[in-house]
Design an enzyme around this catalytic site. Sequence first.
Site, PDB file in Angstrom:
ATOM      1  CG  HIS A   1      -2.018  -0.992   1.181  1.00  0.00           C
ATOM      2  ND1 HIS A   1      -3.108  -0.949   2.020  1.00  0.00           N
ATOM      3  CD2 HIS A   1      -2.224  -2.062   0.369  1.00  0.00           C
ATOM      4  CE1 HIS A   1      -3.928  -1.948   1.727  1.00  0.00           C
ATOM      5  NE2 HIS A   1      -3.404  -2.642   0.736  1.00  0.00           N
TER       6      HIS A   1
ATOM      7  CD  GLU B   1      -2.072   4.171   3.237  1.00  0.00           C
ATOM      8  OE1 GLU B   1      -1.747   3.496   2.245  1.00  0.00           O
ATOM      9  OE2 GLU B   1      -3.234   4.200   3.685  1.00  0.00           O
TER      10      GLU B   1
ATOM     11  CB  CYS C   1      -6.618  -0.699   5.153  1.00  0.00           C
ATOM     12  SG  CYS C   1      -4.929  -1.356   5.230  1.00  0.00           S
TER      13      CYS C   1
ATOM     14  CB  CYS D   1      -2.079   1.767   6.202  1.00  0.00           C
ATOM     15  SG  CYS D   1      -1.659   0.850   4.698  1.00  0.00           S
TER      16      CYS D   1
END
Lengths: 154, 154
Positions: free
Chosen positions: A62, A64, A92, A95
């Site tokens: 992801h 992040e 999410c 993260c």
Amino acid sequence: MDLDTLKVDINYMLEAIKEAKEALEIGEVPIGCIIVGKGGGVERIIARGHNLTQTLKDPTAHAEMQAITSATSYLGGKYLKSCTIYVTVEPCPMCASALNWAQIGRVVYGCKDPKRGASLYDKSLYHPKTEVVDGILEKECANLIQQFFKTKRK
Amino acid sequence: MDLDTLKVDINYMLEAIKEAKEALEIGEVPIGCIIVGKGGGVERIIARGHNLTQTLKDPTAHAEMQAITSATSYLGGKYLKSCTIYVTVEPCPMCASALNWAQIGRVVYGCKDPKRGASLYDKSLYHPKTEVVDGILEKECANLIQQFFKTKRK
């Protein structure tokens, strides 16, 4: 609402949107982020990231996660206490929890993720000292996602 | 309790403990894991990991995160549906959520983490199809952690 802070937040969110567009161009779900911190004493962007889960075939890739690793590597320590992350979509739980371990100062995001967002959990996934701000350029961030899924469904 | 499954789980957990000891030797919180999956049609260990947050100065460098990236890279896809992760300590929300994105088949862990464990959250952080088994070599896994913090406090 402090207008100076809002202006700064909007400008940085535009940079996160640039990252999301990078993801869109290579067929990834368009989510992007930047991390702002002190680099050489001056506040600046110290890390950038966009979603690469398909490209890397890695569910942890992801935006992040990549930016956290990049920012801590840049700063030479595992905490991001005086940093802010700007991310186009709500983090999410993976993260949010990674940002918790990093004890990041602020999380600023654009639109909510009604299916996978960290705010779906009653007990906060963020660090107790982290300030969370939502809705910065919300419509623009959401439009990118909607545009992506509309094209996918064609 | 199926004794054959228990025997297999214990043998693989011993491998995860080996990884935790690798972490201990370099001054990291001793948490280790392995991921078991089909490699060349045969069930085998396809990834190993141990905590490296201090060494890499990266708060995301938990044993599980490294093993997930390694296993998906080995398999060439972002899912671990027919894999099992064996980890000495209960996954934190970051790792549980990463295992959710990977849709891993089974999570087998040793001892609970009463401060940071994913089970502290009412709503499950794991994928609905993931089977979660706890308490395999619980005492041995917990002893490693206790031994580490006892030495630290001296």
